[in-house]
Design a protein around this motif. Structure first.
Motif, mmCIF file in Angstrom:
data_model
loop_
_atom_site.group_PDB
_atom_site.id
_atom_site.type_symbol
_atom_site.label_atom_id
_atom_site.label_comp_id
_atom_site.label_asym_id
_atom_site.label_seq_id
_atom_site.Cartn_x
_atom_site.Cartn_y
_atom_site.Cartn_z
ATOM 1 N N GLN A 69 0.806 -1.095 -0.102
ATOM 2 C CA GLN A 69 0.036 -0.061 -0.075
ATOM 3 C C GLN A 69 0.932 1.265 0.039
ATOM 4 N N LYS A 70 0.604 2.000 -0.821
ATOM 5 C CA LYS A 70 1.265 3.356 -1.037
ATOM 6 C C LYS A 70 0.555 4.575 -0.668
ATOM 7 N N TYR A 71 1.070 5.458 0.196
ATOM 8 C CA TYR A 71 0.283 6.407 0.760
ATOM 9 C C TYR A 71 1.036 7.974 0.345
ATOM 10 N N SER A 116 0.441 13.246 -16.816
ATOM 11 C CA SER A 116 -0.773 13.366 -15.758
ATOM 12 C C SER A 116 0.038 12.950 -14.522
ATOM 13 N N LYS A 117 -0.328 13.885 -13.623
ATOM 14 C CA LYS A 117 0.510 13.546 -12.295
ATOM 15 C C LYS A 117 0.263 12.537 -11.425
ATOM 16 N N ILE A 118 -0.855 11.687 -11.855
ATOM 17 C CA ILE A 118 -1.472 10.962 -10.694
ATOM 18 C C ILE A 118 -0.464 9.765 -10.541
ATOM 19 N N ARG A 132 10.542 13.342 -8.793
ATOM 20 C CA ARG A 132 9.474 13.703 -8.282
ATOM 21 C C ARG A 132 8.202 12.632 -8.404
ATOM 22 N N GLY A 133 7.322 12.279 -7.327
ATOM 23 C CA GLY A 133 6.465 11.598 -7.448
ATOM 24 C C GLY A 133 6.799 9.870 -7.651
ATOM 25 N N GLY A 134 8.228 9.745 -7.042
ATOM 26 C CA GLY A 134 8.783 8.513 -7.182
ATOM 27 C C GLY A 134 8.585 7.573 -6.114
ATOM 28 N N SER A 135 7.614 7.891 -5.156
ATOM 29 C CA SER A 135 7.084 6.917 -4.286
ATOM 30 C C SER A 135 6.248 5.862 -5.003
ATOM 31 N N ASP A 136 5.702 6.322 -5.800
ATOM 32 C CA ASP A 136 4.760 5.389 -6.762
ATOM 33 C C ASP A 136 5.471 3.990 -7.192
ATOM 34 N N THR A 137 6.572 4.757 -7.954
ATOM 35 C CA THR A 137 7.633 3.455 -8.253
ATOM 36 C C THR A 137 8.263 2.667 -7.282
HETATM 37 MG MG MG Z 1 2.473 11.421 -6.419
#
Ligand code: MG
Ligand code: ADP
Ligand code: ASP
Length: 423
Positions: A6-8, A208-210, A150-155
């Protein structure tokens, strides 16, 4: 029993109260008998705060030190979440990326994950603990801390799910799924119950930033089932209900029998356009311009070469805005003089707007509908690029929101069935 990652995101971890809510949600899954690995982002605003501090010290911060700094945001939120879980009576342990380890290459600020040794995490899971692994960071061959962009926690989360062969990766965020476009720009945007992997990949790569694009690439490569859903619902929501909410990224093209011609719109202000005027129109000129740009590890997106007039041509291309300064320096000091180009024009006030849909493969005229709609709003198209399932245009960035709203309406994305046929 399933193994769930689970990623938050930052908003979901944004305050003590929100972290306690995340802990309640995670505790619910743990108590239901699932093995849970949590990948948190830094608390919202924290990464920006740290990067701004770096800029206060140095106009061009040393990138190794910048990563050392930026990685602390996730370390703080991870340990706070572990404490919140322990308060709830759930055995939990947090790890920084280097402790796992999450191994990356050495491209500071935009490192790529090369491998993850999941054995330590798995041992903790098997001992009944919830394991928390910092998002956004890893360690390179020489032992230096790196960050993933940036946004790397998704990865981090999807790669962790792949390494653990998890049953599912849940990306909890501040919206309840993937929408036809950013609901902050178009309030009429609709949530999609499922989205094909290919469409998600295009939307992410077009700005798209999502989801960070590399997370979608990992999901595709390792076939990780990924669901995007809200962290702002009641943390005690029944698991079945939670696990069927949001948007599932699907690899089954058949599940979208009636594929929408256009299913989503992406946009990005992260663009800078350069034009070299009066470039001699000789073989190899594109290489002479773009070769040094590529050697400097700068990614070029769109390219346009005009017809030659009296032996010279205008050559335009776009790069990410973060690379604009270095690109201009290369053009002015090295490339322009070496090929004998005329004026060099830099324009950072542009944006890219893209329509995406697997139905575009089998429908002609989608691009022309897009161009007509933009022209009716008086929006000039500066560059165009297309692939099988997308059309992108570069326009003046003052028109970005108007363009997105117009296209959303014209392709009927606010309507239940999506765009059957744009009129
Ligand atoms: Mg993000
Ligand atoms: P997190 O901190 O959870 O990683 P992000 O801010 O990175 O969250 O991503 C979520 C945001 O992405 C949303 O708040 C929304 O404004 C934006 N967004 C952009 N495009 C879309 C889209 N097509 N569907 C949903 N959200 C989108
Ligand atoms: N904290 C990092 C960022 O703000 C990574 C992430 O949130 O995904 O970009």
């Amino acid at each position: 029993m399933s193994l769930i990652v689970q990623k938050y995101g930052g908003t979901s971890m944004g305050s003590v109260e929100r972290i306690q809510n995340v802990a309640r949600r995670v505790a619910k899954w743990h108590r239901a008998g699932h093995q849970v690995v949590v990948v948190p982002s830094a608390m919202s605003g924290e990464t920006n705060r740290l990067l701004a501090l770096a800029k206060d010290i140095s106009a061009h911060p040393n990138t190794r030190e910048q990563d050392m700094l930026a990685a602390t945001g996730e370390q703080a939120s991870s340990s706070l979440l572990a404490m919140a879980l322990i308060e709830l009576g759930v055995p939990a342990r947090s790890y920084a990326g280097w402790q796992v380890p999450v191994k990356t290459d050495s491209s500071y600020t935009k490192a790529r994950i090369k491998s993850i040794d999941a054995s330590r995490v798995q041992a903790d899971l098997d001992a009944g603990r919830v394991v928390i692994v910092t998002g956004f960071q890893g360690i390179d061959e020489e032992g230096h801390i790196t960050t993933l962009g940036r946004g790397g926690s998704d990865t981090s989360a999807v790669a962790m799910a792949a390494a653990l062969k998890a049953d599912e990766c849940l990306i909890f965020t501040d919206v309840d799924g993937v929408y036809t476009t950013d609901p902050r720009v178009v309030p009429e945007a609709r949530r999609m119950g499922v989205i094909s992997f290919e469409e998600m990949l295009e939307l992410a790569s077009l700005g798209s930033k999502i989801l960070q694009i590399r997370s979608v690439e990992f999901a595709g490569k390792y076939r990780v089932p990924v669901r995007v859903l809200s962290s702002l619902t009641d943390p005690d929501l029944p698991i079945d209900e939670e696990d069927s909410s949001g948007t599932l990224i699907t690899f089954e093209e058949d599940t979208k029998m009636e594929a929408a011609v256009v299913s989503g719109i992406a946009f990005s202000r992260d663009e800078a356009k350069f034009t070299l005027r009066a470039v001699p129109d000789t073989p190899g000129v594109a290489y002479s311009i773009l070769g040094p740009i590529a050697d400097a590890n700068i990614e070029v997106d769109m390219i346009l070469q005009n017809l030659s007039v009296q032996g010279t041509t205008d050559f335009s291309f776009t790069v990410g805005r973060a690379d604009a300064e270095r690109t201009l320096e290369l053009l002015e000091k090295q490339i322009g003089p070496s090929i004998g180009a005329g004026e060099i024009v830099a324009d950072s006030k542009v944006c890219k707007v893209s329509i995406v849909g697997i139905g575009m493969r089998s429908h002609a005229g989608v691009a022309s509908t897009m161009f007509r709609a933009l022209s009716e709003e008086g929006i000039n198209i500066q560059m165009i690029s297309t692939s099988e399932i997308k059309t992108s245009v570069i326009i003046d960035d003052k028109y970005m929101e108007l363009a997105v709203r117009t296209l959303h309406r014209v392709f009927e994305l606010d309507q239940e069935k999506g765009a059957a046929e744009a009129k």
